[in-house]
Design a protein around this motif. Structure first.
Motif, short mmCIF file in Angstrom:
data_model
loop_
_atom_site.label_atom_id
_atom_site.label_comp_id
_atom_site.label_asym_id
_atom_site.label_seq_id
_atom_site.Cartn_x
_atom_site.Cartn_y
_atom_site.Cartn_z
N LEU A 49 5.06 17.73 -6.41
CA LEU A 49 4.78 17.67 -7.85
C LEU A 49 3.74 16.58 -8.10
O LEU A 49 3.94 15.44 -7.68
CB LEU A 49 6.05 17.35 -8.65
N VAL A 50 2.64 16.93 -8.75
CA VAL A 50 1.57 15.99 -9.04
C VAL A 50 1.53 15.72 -10.54
O VAL A 50 1.52 16.66 -11.34
CB VAL A 50 0.21 16.57 -8.57
N ALA A 51 1.51 14.44 -10.90
CA ALA A 51 1.43 14.07 -12.33
C ALA A 51 0.18 14.66 -12.95
O ALA A 51 -0.91 14.59 -12.37
CB ALA A 51 1.43 12.54 -12.48
N SER A 93 1.83 5.25 -9.03
CA SER A 93 0.65 4.52 -9.54
C SER A 93 1.05 3.11 -9.98
O SER A 93 0.23 2.22 -10.01
CB SER A 93 0.00 5.29 -10.68
N GLU A 94 2.33 2.95 -10.31
CA GLU A 94 2.83 1.59 -10.58
C GLU A 94 4.34 1.57 -10.30
O GLU A 94 5.00 2.59 -10.41
CB GLU A 94 2.55 1.17 -12.03
N ALA A 95 4.85 0.38 -9.91
CA ALA A 95 6.27 0.26 -9.62
C ALA A 95 7.00 -0.10 -10.91
O ALA A 95 7.30 -1.26 -11.18
CB ALA A 95 6.50 -0.80 -8.55
N ASP A 96 7.27 0.90 -11.71
CA ASP A 96 7.89 0.70 -13.01
C ASP A 96 9.41 0.90 -12.86
O ASP A 96 9.87 2.01 -12.60
CB ASP A 96 7.28 1.73 -13.98
N ALA A 97 10.16 -0.23 -12.99
CA ALA A 97 11.60 -0.18 -12.73
C ALA A 97 12.32 0.80 -13.66
O ALA A 97 13.20 1.55 -13.22
CB ALA A 97 12.21 -1.58 -12.88
N VAL A 119 17.99 11.18 3.19
CA VAL A 119 18.14 10.54 4.51
C VAL A 119 16.89 9.78 4.95
O VAL A 119 16.88 9.16 6.01
CB VAL A 119 18.52 11.58 5.59
N GLY A 120 15.81 9.82 4.17
CA GLY A 120 14.61 9.08 4.56
C GLY A 120 13.45 9.45 3.67
O GLY A 120 13.59 10.26 2.74
N GLY A 121 12.30 8.83 3.97
CA GLY A 121 11.14 9.13 3.16
C GLY A 121 10.04 8.12 3.37
O GLY A 121 10.00 7.43 4.39
N ASP A 122 9.17 8.04 2.40
CA ASP A 122 8.05 7.11 2.46
C ASP A 122 7.69 6.72 1.04
O ASP A 122 7.79 7.55 0.12
CB ASP A 122 6.86 7.79 3.16
N THR A 123 7.32 5.46 0.83
CA THR A 123 6.98 5.00 -0.50
C THR A 123 5.62 4.32 -0.45
O THR A 123 5.43 3.38 0.33
CB THR A 123 8.05 3.99 -1.01
N THR A 124 4.67 4.84 -1.22
CA THR A 124 3.32 4.29 -1.20
C THR A 124 2.77 4.15 -2.61
O THR A 124 3.32 4.68 -3.56
CB THR A 124 2.34 5.20 -0.40
N HIS A 125 1.64 3.44 -2.67
CA HIS A 125 0.94 3.23 -3.93
C HIS A 125 -0.29 4.12 -3.95
O HIS A 125 -0.92 4.31 -2.92
CB HIS A 125 0.54 1.75 -4.04
N GLY A 126 -0.60 4.71 -5.10
CA GLY A 126 -1.78 5.58 -5.18
C GLY A 126 -2.25 5.70 -6.61
O GLY A 126 -1.61 5.19 -7.53
N PRO A 127 -3.38 6.39 -6.79
CA PRO A 127 -3.98 6.47 -8.13
C PRO A 127 -3.16 7.27 -9.14
O PRO A 127 -3.28 7.07 -10.34
CB PRO A 127 -5.34 7.14 -7.88
N THR A 129 0.86 9.52 -9.71
CA THR A 129 2.19 9.74 -9.16
C THR A 129 2.27 11.12 -8.48
O THR A 129 1.92 12.12 -9.10
CB THR A 129 3.25 9.64 -10.27
N VAL A 130 2.69 11.12 -7.23
CA VAL A 130 2.87 12.36 -6.48
C VAL A 130 4.24 12.32 -5.83
O VAL A 130 4.59 11.34 -5.17
CB VAL A 130 1.78 12.54 -5.39
N ILE A 131 5.01 13.36 -6.05
CA ILE A 131 6.37 13.41 -5.51
C ILE A 131 6.47 14.58 -4.55
O ILE A 131 6.34 15.73 -4.95
CB ILE A 131 7.39 13.61 -6.66
N THR A 132 6.67 14.28 -3.28
CA THR A 132 6.85 15.34 -2.29
C THR A 132 8.26 15.27 -1.76
O THR A 132 8.70 14.22 -1.28
CB THR A 132 5.84 15.21 -1.14
N LEU A 133 8.98 16.36 -1.88
CA LEU A 133 10.37 16.36 -1.46
C LEU A 133 10.60 17.50 -0.48
O LEU A 133 10.11 18.61 -0.69
CB LEU A 133 11.25 16.52 -2.71
#
Ligand code: ADP
Ligand code: MG
Length: 323
Positions: A49-51, A93-97, A119-127, A129-133
């Motif tokens: 899912l891409v913002a 795009s930002e770490a918004d709690a 059970v796992g994943g990856d967390t990164t910063h980018g221009p 928000t992109v959610i891949t599940l």
């Protein structure tokens, strides 16, 4: 990876209560260690899912969390698989709690209901928000609901009331008006689709083919027809239209939306006539309705027919990202 990202993972993803016995090692090491059942096939699917493309950038994060998982569970459902594990690649795009809190509430609210463990994943910063599940489930060998098993004479069925999500999108883009009394229902159908997990699993051994409706009933049924090398006659007046859809659009536009609206996450499946009574007995306990809308025929192509026998014109089959 920065400390704050470690903090995010610990806070939002690692400290969950749900612990499946088939997860030997979950979040926190280089890999997860999983114990797939020896007598089952592993069903694997992934969706992104891409913002700005798949959801509005300012959409309710709880709905986004729910939907990111729901679309994947819907693929498992369409295969007749029982979900077990998920992995999550999150580009923020930002770490918004506040955003993450709500995203997790939606995601884990649905995951916990189906005993699905992250059970796992990856967390990164980018221009953006992109959610891949990615979702993993199990299905007994030989009983997965594939797209290539439909045969002439099989009935064509659909769960729920397709078109509601399309109506919500039309309203968001200003091309439809929804009466106050239906607004919450319609928005829920777009933002909180319910994956038909129970229904998909119950169709093992009954359905000859199945698909979930993500791009519109007509287009997704088309995939079954193509892969099964058959055609179909779909009786548009049998389409199960929700009261909200009927009240919001004229009848032809309502049927068009049910056929081509997209984002429904209902199941479309085919059942041989000799198993129709088996379908009736399993479907009696379902939360959603199921409706017979047509029949598989030998001649290729999808024929949309009105009750009086005339052809129903459909300009656009469904949603295509590159169309
Ligand atoms: P690596 O550097 O080995 O890729 P990471 O530092 O990216 O590991 O991640 C540490 C641990 O946290 C791993 O177990 C990984 O699977 C998990 N993890 C990272 N991001 C997420 C996420 N968004 N959801 C679930 N687990 C995550
Ligand atoms: Mg990593």
């Amino acid at each position: 990876m920065s400390t704050s990202e470690f903090f995010l993972i610990d806070r939002y993803f690692a400290a969950r209560e749900l612990r499946r016995p088939d997860v030997v090692l979950g979040i926190g090491d280089d890999c997860a260690l999983l114990l797939p059942p020896v007598d089952q096939h592993l069903a694997v699917t992934l969706d992104t899912l891409v913002a700005g493309v798949h959801f509005f950038a300012d959409a309710d994060p709880e709905g986004i969390g729910h939907k990111a998982l729901a679309v994947n569970l819907s693929d498992l459902a369409a295969m007749g698989a029982t979900p077990a594990w998920i992995t999550l690649a999150l580009t923020l795009s930002e770490a918004d709690a506040g955003w993450l809190d709500r995203f997790c509430r939606g995601l884990f609210g649905l995951a916990d209901r189906y005993a699905v463990q992250l059970v796992g994943g990856d967390t990164t910063h980018g221009p953006t928000t992109v959610i891949t599940l990615q979702a993993h489930g199990f299905v007994p060998p030989g009983s997965a609901l594939r797209r290539d098993g439909a045969k002439p004479g099989d009935g064509i069925y659909v769960t729920g009331t397709p078109g509601d999500a399309g109506l919500a999108l039309a309203a968001a883009f200003g091309t439809a008006m929804i009466a106050e009394e239906y607004q919450a229902y319609v928005r829920g159908r777009l933002e909180r689709p319910e994956p038909r997990i129970t229904e998909g699993a119950a169709l093992r051994g009954i359905a000859s083919a199945a698909i979930d409706i993500s791009d519109g009933l007509a287009q997704d049924l088309g995939h079954i027809l193509e892969r099964s090398a058959v055609g179909a006659r779909l009786e548009v007046d049998r389409l199960p239209l929700s009261p909200a859809l009927v009240a919001s659009l004229d009848r032809d536009t309502a049927m068009m939306t049910a056929l081509a609206g997209g984002d429904d996450y209902e199941l479309c499946f085919t059942v041989p006539p000799e198993r129709a009574s088996q379908l009736d007995s399993v479907a009696a306990t379902w939360d959603c309705r199921r409706t017979r809308v047509g029949v598989i025929e030998p001649e290729p192509g999808l024929r949309l027919i009105r009750a009086d026998g005339s052809a129903f014109p459909l300009e656009r089959l469904g949603y295509d990202h590159f169309g």
